[in-house]
Design a protein around this motif. Structure first.
Motif, PDB file in Angstrom:
ATOM      1  N   TYR A  15       0.864  -1.183   0.000  1.00 15.29           N
ATOM      2  CA  TYR A  15       0.000   0.000   0.000  1.00 15.29           C
ATOM      3  C   TYR A  15       0.902   1.234   0.000  1.00 15.29           C
ATOM      4  CZ  TYR A  15      -3.541  -3.245   1.840  1.00 15.29           C
ATOM      5  OH  TYR A  15      -4.391  -4.302   2.035  1.00 15.29           O
ATOM      6  N   ASP A  16       0.427   2.305  -0.614  1.00 12.77           N
ATOM      7  CA  ASP A  16       1.159   3.567  -0.547  1.00 12.77           C
ATOM      8  C   ASP A  16       0.923   4.260   0.792  1.00 12.77           C
ATOM      9  OD1 ASP A  16       2.079   3.139  -3.097  1.00 12.77           O
ATOM     10  OD2 ASP A  16       0.631   4.484  -4.053  1.00 12.77           O
ATOM     11  N   TYR A  17      -0.344   4.298   1.211  1.00 11.02           N
ATOM     12  CA  TYR A  17      -0.725   4.990   2.446  1.00 11.02           C
ATOM     13  C   TYR A  17      -2.004   4.331   2.955  1.00 11.02           C
ATOM     14  CZ  TYR A  17      -1.472   8.908   5.694  1.00 11.02           C
ATOM     15  OH  TYR A  17      -1.626   9.676   6.822  1.00 11.02           O
ATOM     16  N   HIS A  18      -1.895   3.560   4.021  1.00  7.34           N
ATOM     17  CA  HIS A  18      -3.059   2.776   4.460  1.00  7.34           C
ATOM     18  C   HIS A  18      -2.818   2.207   5.851  1.00  7.34           C
ATOM     19  CE1 HIS A  18      -6.777   0.679   3.885  1.00  7.34           C
ATOM     20  NE2 HIS A  18      -6.243  -0.534   3.825  1.00  7.34           N
ATOM     21  N   TRP A  19      -3.900   2.128   6.629  1.00  2.00           N
ATOM     22  CA  TRP A  19      -3.896   1.417   7.907  1.00  2.00           C
ATOM     23  C   TRP A  19      -4.581   0.065   7.731  1.00  2.00           C
ATOM     24  CZ3 TRP A  19      -1.623   2.536  12.479  1.00  2.00           C
ATOM     25  CH2 TRP A  19      -1.242   3.860  12.735  1.00  2.00           C
ATOM     26  N   VAL A  20      -4.034  -0.961   8.378  1.00  2.00           N
ATOM     27  CA  VAL A  20      -4.661  -2.277   8.450  1.00  2.00           C
ATOM     28  C   VAL A  20      -4.468  -2.794   9.873  1.00  2.00           C
ATOM     29  CG1 VAL A  20      -4.284  -2.818   6.006  1.00  2.00           C
ATOM     30  CG2 VAL A  20      -2.552  -3.477   7.697  1.00  2.00           C
ATOM     31  N   LEU A  21      -5.185  -3.858  10.213  1.00  2.00           N
ATOM     32  CA  LEU A  21      -5.006  -4.461  11.532  1.00  2.00           C
ATOM     33  C   LEU A  21      -4.238  -5.760  11.377  1.00  2.00           C
ATOM     34  CD1 LEU A  21      -5.581  -4.167  14.540  1.00  2.00           C
ATOM     35  CD2 LEU A  21      -7.639  -5.565  14.205  1.00  2.00           C
ATOM     36  N   GLY A  22      -3.055  -5.816  12.002  1.00  5.69           N
ATOM     37  CA  GLY A  22      -2.259  -7.041  11.994  1.00  5.69           C
ATOM     38  C   GLY A  22      -2.860  -8.054  12.950  1.00  5.69           C
ATOM     39  N   ILE A  23      -3.217  -9.220  12.412  1.00  5.49           N
ATOM     40  CA  ILE A  23      -3.879 -10.241  13.222  1.00  5.49           C
ATOM     41  C   ILE A  23      -3.066 -11.530  13.309  1.00  5.49           C
ATOM     42  CG2 ILE A  23      -6.153  -9.303  12.661  1.00  5.49           C
ATOM     43  CD1 ILE A  23      -6.494 -11.754  10.749  1.00  5.49           C
ATOM     44  N   GLY A  24      -1.911 -11.594  12.613  1.00  2.39           N
ATOM     45  CA  GLY A  24      -1.133 -12.821  12.659  1.00  2.39           C
ATOM     46  C   GLY A  24       0.148 -12.694  11.862  1.00  2.39           C
ATOM     47  N   TYR A  25       0.820 -13.827  11.710  1.00  2.00           N
ATOM     48  CA  TYR A  25       2.060 -13.856  10.939  1.00  2.00           C
ATOM     49  C   TYR A  25       2.203 -15.228  10.288  1.00  2.00           C
ATOM     50  CZ  TYR A  25       3.681 -16.174  15.224  1.00  2.00           C
ATOM     51  OH  TYR A  25       3.802 -17.011  16.304  1.00  2.00           O
ATOM     52  N   ASP A  26       3.036 -15.269   9.260  1.00  2.00           N
ATOM     53  CA  ASP A  26       3.324 -16.501   8.533  1.00  2.00           C
ATOM     54  C   ASP A  26       4.827 -16.539   8.273  1.00  2.00           C
ATOM     55  OD1 ASP A  26       3.514 -18.683   6.881  1.00  2.00           O
ATOM     56  OD2 ASP A  26       2.041 -17.989   5.416  1.00  2.00           O
ATOM     57  N   LEU A  27       5.490 -17.515   8.888  1.00  2.00           N
ATOM     58  CA  LEU A  27       6.937 -17.648   8.749  1.00  2.00           C
ATOM     59  C   LEU A  27       7.312 -18.741   7.759  1.00  2.00           C
ATOM     60  CD1 LEU A  27       7.953 -17.446  12.527  1.00  2.00           C
ATOM     61  CD2 LEU A  27       7.588 -15.582  10.901  1.00  2.00           C
ATOM     62  N   THR A  28       6.326 -19.271   7.048  1.00  2.76           N
ATOM     63  CA  THR A  28       6.594 -20.317   6.072  1.00  2.76           C
ATOM     64  C   THR A  28       7.591 -19.811   5.039  1.00  2.76           C
ATOM     65  OG1 THR A  28       4.334 -21.115   6.354  1.00  2.76           O
ATOM     66  CG2 THR A  28       5.539 -21.924   4.440  1.00  2.76           C
ATOM     67  N   ASP A  29       8.577 -20.599   4.722  1.00  2.24           N
ATOM     68  CA  ASP A  29       9.645 -20.159   3.810  1.00  2.24           C
ATOM     69  C   ASP A  29       9.143 -20.166   2.367  1.00  2.24           C
ATOM     70  OD1 ASP A  29      11.953 -19.468   2.576  1.00  2.24           O
ATOM     71  OD2 ASP A  29      13.038 -21.306   3.055  1.00  2.24           O
ATOM     72  N   THR A  30       8.866 -18.982   1.843  1.00  2.00           N
ATOM     73  CA  THR A  30       8.419 -18.854   0.446  1.00  2.00           C
ATOM     74  C   THR A  30       9.432 -18.065  -0.372  1.00  2.00           C
ATOM     75  OG1 THR A  30       7.213 -16.812   0.922  1.00  2.00           O
ATOM     76  CG2 THR A  30       5.995 -18.884   1.172  1.00  2.00           C
ATOM     77  N   GLY A  31      10.552 -17.737   0.228  1.00  2.00           N
ATOM     78  CA  GLY A  31      11.554 -16.936  -0.457  1.00  2.00           C
ATOM     79  C   GLY A  31      11.397 -15.449  -0.224  1.00  2.00           C
ATOM     80  N   ALA A  32      10.266 -15.038   0.344  1.00  2.00           N
ATOM     81  CA  ALA A  32      10.018 -13.615   0.584  1.00  2.00           C
ATOM     82  C   ALA A  32      10.193 -13.236   2.048  1.00  2.00           C
ATOM     83  CB  ALA A  32       8.609 -13.242   0.130  1.00  2.00           C
ATOM     84  N   GLY A  33      10.559 -14.188   2.889  1.00  2.00           N
ATOM     85  CA  GLY A  33      10.712 -13.896   4.311  1.00  2.00           C
ATOM     86  C   GLY A  33       9.382 -13.926   5.039  1.00  2.00           C
ATOM     87  N   PRO A  34       9.363 -13.465   6.294  1.00  2.00           N
ATOM     88  CA  PRO A  34       8.137 -13.514   7.089  1.00  2.00           C
ATOM     89  C   PRO A  34       7.049 -12.601   6.522  1.00  2.00           C
ATOM     90  CG  PRO A  34       9.801 -12.197   8.202  1.00  2.00           C
ATOM     91  CD  PRO A  34      10.478 -12.837   7.026  1.00  2.00           C
ATOM     92  N   ALA A  35       5.801 -12.995   6.764  1.00  2.00           N
ATOM     93  CA  ALA A  35       4.669 -12.206   6.271  1.00  2.00           C
ATOM     94  C   ALA A  35       3.768 -11.784   7.420  1.00  2.00           C
ATOM     95  CB  ALA A  35       3.863 -13.007   5.252  1.00  2.00           C
TER      96      ALA A  35
END
Length: 203
Positions: free
Chosen positions: A143-163
């Motif tokens: 996003y360029d400019y935006h609020w969201v609510l972080g509700i979790g994480y995903d550490l599965t290795d997809t090559g992009a690091g943690p999500a």
């Protein structure tokens, strides 16, 4: 030794800034995120004195109240305004005596380890994307400019690091319709330069 989770999410009621009745939907992502965060503490964390959506006629009215009284502007909501608005909303709801027994803390940071710790402790985190005021104009971000609510994480290795797993506050369509708030997985590292995280804890 505690086994590390590779993926974890909290059950959070989604809010949508584009739903009918929201007075200023184009700049209501901050108030919608704050409303969802407050609703979680009201219903999931046992803070019934803090007014949740049930104290208003609709989620839209809850968003409008926060927009009008706790930091909403046509240009959006800064991280500082979000933190101050959150403290003011809760401070007005909890008697001073109760605040002595249940201290309220709001903290601002940008750190995946701290974010994960908040989620593991059962506390959603407000997340702001802002490439304009962080002077990262040429980058490609979720996003360029935006609020969201972080509700979790995903550490599965997809090559992009943690999500980050977030509720996105909905999407407006060109035909006037909208998609309600939904879950998205957003890579942390590519977006890290423009992120600000706001955590709430009521002990």
């Amino acid at each position: 030794m505690i086994e590390e989770r590779s993926e974890y999410r909290l059950e959070v009621e989604p809010y949508t800034q584009w739903e009918p009745g929201v007075a200023s939907p184009g700049s209501a992502c901050g108030p919608a995120t704050m409303a969802a965060l407050i609703e979680y503490w009201h219903t999931r964390r046992g803070c019934g004195r803090i007014p949740g959506s049930g104290h208003f006629d609709s989620k839209a009215e809850h968003i409008n109240y926060i927009y009008s009284h706790h930091g909403g502007t046509p240009l959006g909501m800064s991280a500082r305004s979000f933190a101050k608005g959150l403290q003011a909303y809760i401070g007005a709801a909890l008697p001073r005596v109760e605040r002595r027994h249940r201290p309220v803390s709001v903290s601002v940071f940008n750190d995946m380890g701290r974010y994960r710790a908040e989620i593991d402790a059962g506390r959603p985190v407000a997340v702001k994307f802002d490439k304009w005021f962080s002077l990262r104009w040429r980058g490609r971000y979720a996003y360029d400019y935006h609020w969201v609510l972080g509700i979790g994480y995903d550490l599965t290795d997809t090559g992009a690091g943690p999500a980050l797993i977030v509720q996105d506050n909905g999407i407006r369509h060109k035909n006037g319709g909208f998609t309600p708030g939904r879950e998205r997985h957003i890579p942390y590292l590519p977006n890290q330069p423009i992120l600000t995280m706001v955590a709430l804890n009521i002990e």
